[in-house]
Design an enzyme around this catalytic site. Sequence first.
Site, short mmCIF file in Angstrom:
data_model
loop_
_atom_site.label_atom_id
_atom_site.label_comp_id
_atom_site.label_asym_id
_atom_site.label_seq_id
_atom_site.Cartn_x
_atom_site.Cartn_y
_atom_site.Cartn_z
N GLN A 1 5.60 7.24 -6.66
CA GLN A 1 6.00 8.20 -5.63
C GLN A 1 5.68 7.65 -4.24
O GLN A 1 6.43 7.87 -3.29
CB GLN A 1 5.27 9.54 -5.85
CG GLN A 1 5.44 10.55 -4.74
CD GLN A 1 6.89 10.94 -4.49
OE1 GLN A 1 7.73 10.86 -5.38
NE2 GLN A 1 7.18 11.39 -3.28
N GLU A 2 4.58 6.91 -4.14
CA GLU A 2 4.18 6.37 -2.84
C GLU A 2 5.07 5.21 -2.40
O GLU A 2 5.49 5.13 -1.25
CB GLU A 2 2.72 5.89 -2.91
CG GLU A 2 1.68 7.00 -3.01
CD GLU A 2 1.48 7.73 -1.70
OE1 GLU A 2 2.04 7.31 -0.68
OE2 GLU A 2 0.74 8.74 -1.70
#
Length: 244
Positions: free
Chosen positions: A91-92
């Site tokens: 997600q990052e």
Amino acid sequence: METIKKVGKQIGLVMALLGVLLVLWELPHHDRNYLSHQERTAQLGTNLPAYEVKTFLRHIETRLPSYREEFQEAEKKSGISWMLLAAMAYQESQWNNKAVSPTGVRGIMMLTRSTASDLGIKNRLDPSKSIDGGARYLSYLQKRVPDHIRMPDRMFIALAAYNVGMGHINDARLLAERLGKNSNQWEDIKSILPLLAHKEYYQDLPHRYARGWEPVRYVKRIRAYRNILQQVVKREAKSSQVDI
């Protein structure tokens, strides 16, 4: 002759109408047809678009192998599931160890300069250091969540704090209590967080304005990625048993 022309036009109109109806029928099913059976299974319960599921599954095969051991090592040190850490990293940065954002966070776990400094990390682009640091920081945030809050709410709150900061999470919990919500449950907290972007709610809170919808989306997507990754790993294990 005139009658034949009229009949021909009517047939043409009917065919065109059937074509439009066929397109309208196919549109709702496009995502389903676009995915293989395996990909449709992975998509269930995640609410992720079809193209994101396909991209994530491809990256599990092409990118994750380079970092899987680091995530597993981080689990041993932090006690946090390596699949959750991997989902968070995706997600990052989409598992890009050279990722850099306009705000200055960088690396596979997108650490800020100050957080990296507190963790003793000099090179945020070093994937091993970044994964270890991200796991340690998430563990630290989890310990800052009040002891009476149990899992999985405890971890969801820590994940949200990784994204928006513990100060804003505490503001959301305070606001939840004011509004008669349960400040110990993520389901209630996530309904309150978006209110931190509205002055009528944040003006008398300690940490003021926050883009509260972002941590809600952040946690939701991490959970979706983790669920898909768990399915893939489980399938790998079954395949390995069959081979033996």
